[in-house]
Write a protein that holds these residues in place. Structure first.
Motif, mmCIF file in Angstrom:
data_model
loop_
_atom_site.group_PDB
_atom_site.id
_atom_site.type_symbol
_atom_site.label_atom_id
_atom_site.label_comp_id
_atom_site.label_asym_id
_atom_site.label_seq_id
_atom_site.Cartn_x
_atom_site.Cartn_y
_atom_site.Cartn_z
ATOM 1 N N ILE A 115 -0.190 -1.493 -6.081
ATOM 2 C CA ILE A 115 0.508 -1.367 -7.340
ATOM 3 C C ILE A 115 -0.230 -0.010 -8.044
ATOM 4 C CG2 ILE A 115 0.938 -2.343 -9.426
ATOM 5 C CD1 ILE A 115 2.125 -3.797 -6.997
ATOM 6 N N GLY A 116 0.616 0.658 -8.299
ATOM 7 C CA GLY A 116 0.354 1.802 -9.138
ATOM 8 C C GLY A 116 -0.316 3.278 -8.615
ATOM 9 N N SER A 117 -0.735 3.093 -7.157
ATOM 10 C CA SER A 117 -1.456 4.198 -6.788
ATOM 11 C C SER A 117 -0.744 5.506 -6.601
ATOM 12 C CB SER A 117 -2.283 3.758 -5.436
ATOM 13 O OG SER A 117 -1.206 3.331 -4.300
ATOM 14 N N GLN A 118 0.603 5.257 -6.446
ATOM 15 C CA GLN A 118 1.598 6.214 -6.017
ATOM 16 C C GLN A 118 1.675 7.207 -6.991
ATOM 17 O OE1 GLN A 118 2.439 3.316 -6.456
ATOM 18 N NE2 GLN A 118 4.014 3.148 -7.649
ATOM 19 N N GLY A 145 4.706 -3.588 -14.777
ATOM 20 C CA GLY A 145 3.494 -4.354 -14.462
ATOM 21 C C GLY A 145 2.393 -3.091 -14.009
ATOM 22 N N ALA A 146 2.919 -2.284 -13.196
ATOM 23 C CA ALA A 146 1.941 -1.019 -12.854
ATOM 24 C C ALA A 146 1.519 -0.277 -13.744
ATOM 25 C CB ALA A 146 2.887 -0.103 -11.839
ATOM 26 N N SER A 147 2.128 -0.250 -14.819
ATOM 27 C CA SER A 147 1.913 0.651 -16.239
ATOM 28 C C SER A 147 0.528 0.025 -16.637
ATOM 29 C CB SER A 147 2.987 0.692 -17.092
ATOM 30 O OG SER A 147 2.928 -0.759 -17.946
ATOM 31 N N SER A 148 0.099 -1.173 -16.354
ATOM 32 C CA SER A 148 -1.401 -1.662 -16.904
ATOM 33 C C SER A 148 -2.382 -1.122 -15.813
ATOM 34 C CB SER A 148 -1.114 -3.136 -16.904
ATOM 35 O OG SER A 148 -0.170 -3.539 -17.853
ATOM 36 N N GLN A 149 -2.123 -0.797 -14.925
ATOM 37 C CA GLN A 149 -3.135 -0.101 -13.848
ATOM 38 C C GLN A 149 -3.938 1.067 -14.436
ATOM 39 O OE1 GLN A 149 -4.069 -1.883 -10.929
ATOM 40 N NE2 GLN A 149 -2.598 -3.257 -11.416
ATOM 41 N N GLY A 150 -5.196 1.066 -13.929
ATOM 42 C CA GLY A 150 -5.833 2.082 -14.328
ATOM 43 C C GLY A 150 -5.290 3.347 -13.502
ATOM 44 N N ASP A 151 -4.942 3.347 -12.213
ATOM 45 C CA ASP A 151 -4.622 4.690 -11.584
ATOM 46 C C ASP A 151 -3.360 5.113 -12.288
ATOM 47 O OD1 ASP A 151 -6.194 3.955 -9.383
ATOM 48 O OD2 ASP A 151 -4.668 3.173 -7.979
ATOM 49 N N THR A 203 -3.254 11.196 -17.298
ATOM 50 C CA THR A 203 -4.534 12.344 -18.001
ATOM 51 C C THR A 203 -4.204 13.428 -17.277
ATOM 52 O OG1 THR A 203 -5.648 10.334 -18.781
ATOM 53 C CG2 THR A 203 -6.944 12.544 -18.489
ATOM 54 N N PHE A 204 -4.302 13.328 -15.814
ATOM 55 C CA PHE A 204 -4.461 14.506 -14.996
ATOM 56 C C PHE A 204 -3.152 15.285 -15.111
ATOM 57 C CE2 PHE A 204 -8.128 12.904 -13.322
ATOM 58 C CZ PHE A 204 -9.000 14.042 -12.685
ATOM 59 N N ALA A 205 -1.900 14.720 -15.159
ATOM 60 C CA ALA A 205 -0.795 15.339 -15.168
ATOM 61 C C ALA A 205 -0.565 16.129 -16.487
ATOM 62 C CB ALA A 205 0.334 14.383 -15.287
ATOM 63 N N ALA A 206 -1.077 15.415 -17.577
ATOM 64 C CA ALA A 206 -1.015 16.211 -18.815
ATOM 65 C C ALA A 206 -1.984 17.340 -19.065
ATOM 66 C CB ALA A 206 -1.362 15.529 -19.994
ATOM 67 N N VAL A 207 -3.216 17.191 -18.547
ATOM 68 C CA VAL A 207 -4.279 18.406 -18.377
ATOM 69 C C VAL A 207 -3.744 19.530 -17.841
ATOM 70 C CG1 VAL A 207 -6.602 18.942 -18.031
ATOM 71 C CG2 VAL A 207 -6.260 16.584 -19.309
#
Length: 385
Positions: free
Chosen positions: A156-159, A186-192, A198-202
């Motif tokens: 969940i969320g790794s993609q 549900g995946a929106s709660s994952q740390g990934d 964060t990386f996409a924005a920076v």
């Protein structure tokens, strides 16, 4: 102007003033949702997102949704018959997937979860290839580079991280294509997912985060996952977010087109929250009647994405009876092909799960393999007796 005069001017009138103020405040708290086609099949306009589609394009979108739903229904039935180990249905989410999938160019790249059967259809992936993984006879089912559609992701969320890294590479290469990462509420709660934001924005990565908010993360409703609408989370990372009616295929198409164009032109990431509903179970191993009310499901049935577009086509005389009859026949043909494809697939190798884990083997894996072999052999002994 004095403070007193300002306060006096802002004071509500005695006649219904407080009630009007409360209504205004409540309306301000309601998240805006982009909609171009109402549940009653009426076209409406939106100041930021508009779309001009021909009658033929509308019929094509309807066809996509109908065939995707039929394939999904057949796969669910096949799992119930013991032909698939598991199946995650997309029932109710056809507009979110077809609308977004048809907004992409061939050179765009998609990172799906395990439920994007409609997006796979739009990317030209043969639907029968989706069945192999859930039958346990392959490790994916298709060549990701053939259709720019990555293999399904079960974790969940790794993609979201995979998509962000890929998008950063696209930007480094100087290409003008976009990357889309699909995930659920549900995946929106994952740390990934948070790290991907964060990386996409920076790095100003050309990625669109497409969240299908189907209201339930298995048995947990959205209100237990977040205190703000999901699309508003993007603000904290420094890029825009928008909520779109996920049962409105035209609105999803318009919003996704704008999002991917924004990414292609170097304006960075964007979060799209498609507000939709999972009409069926989370997967065929789930029983939604244990945690949600039937009245809720029935209220969403009135917003059915396929019925909505059909109503519009009929109201505006954009499709005749021959079109719907021909589509029914095409749907039946697809269903037969899906069933026939299962019959030609081999039975899964029950022992394959123990292979390719450690290069030189491992004592615990060997012990587990031996135990499972003995378990399988016990059935043969029972049949022999």
């Amino acid at each position: 102007m004095t403070v007193e005069s300002t306060a006096a001017r802002s004071k509500p009138r005695r006649s219904g003033g407080k009630r009007a103020t409360k209504k205004t405040a409540a309306a301000a708290r309601q998240p805006e949702m982009v909609q171009l086609l109402t549940p009653e099949g009426e076209r409406v306009e939106h100041p930021e997102y508009s779309i001009d589609v021909s009658a033929e394009q509308l019929r094509d979108l309807y066809r996509d949704m109908v065939l995707t739903r039929r394939f999904d229904a057949e796969a669910t039935a096949l799992q119930r018959q013991g032909e698939l180990g598991l199946w995650p249905s997309l029932l109710g989410q056809e507009a979110a997937q077809i609308g977004s999938g048809r907004a992409l160019r061939e050179d765009d790249y998609v990172f799906p979860t395990y439920r994007e059967h409609g997006v796979a259809w739009c990317r030209g992936v043969d639907p029968t290839l989706l069945l192999g993984m859930f039958r346990g006879v392959n490790n994916g089912g298709w060549d990701p580079t053939g259709n720019n559609f990555h293999l399904y992701t079960i974790v969940i969320g790794s993609q979201a991280l995979h998509a962000t890294g890929y998008a950063m590479g696209v930007a480094k290469d100087g290409a003008d294509s976009a990357v889309v990462a699909y995930f659920g509420d549900g995946a929106s709660s994952q740390g990934d997912v948070a790290e991907a934001f964060t990386f996409a924005a920076v790095y100003n990565a050309p990625v669109v985060f497409f969240c299908q908010n189907n209201q339930w993360a298995i048995s947990e409703p959205t209100e237990r996952q977040t205190r703000v609408p999901l699309y508003q989370r993007a603000q904290g990372y420094g890029f825009p977010g928008v909520r779109v009616d996920g049962n409105d295929v035209l609105a999803v198409l318009a919003v996704t087109r704008a999002a991917v164009e924004r990414a292609r032109t170097g304006q960075g990431p964007m979060l799209v929250e498609a507000f939709t509903y999972r009409m069926g179970a989370h997967t065929t191993s789930d029983d939604p009647t244990r945690y949600r009310r039937e009245e809720e499901r029935e209220s969403w049935e009135a917003k059915d994405p396929i019925l909505r577009l059909r109503t519009h086509l009929e109201k505006e005389s954009l499709a005749d009876a021959d079109f719907f009859t021909a589509l029914d026949e095409e749907s039946d043909t697809l269903a037969r092909r899906v069933r026939e494809s299962i019959r030609t697939m081999p039975d899964p190798d029950n022992m394959a799960m123990f292979e390719n884990i450690y290069v030189d083997g491992h004592a615990l894996v060997d012990e587990e393999r031996a135990g499972y072999e003995a378990y399988q052999a016990s059935f043969a002994d029972e049949e022999g007796n």
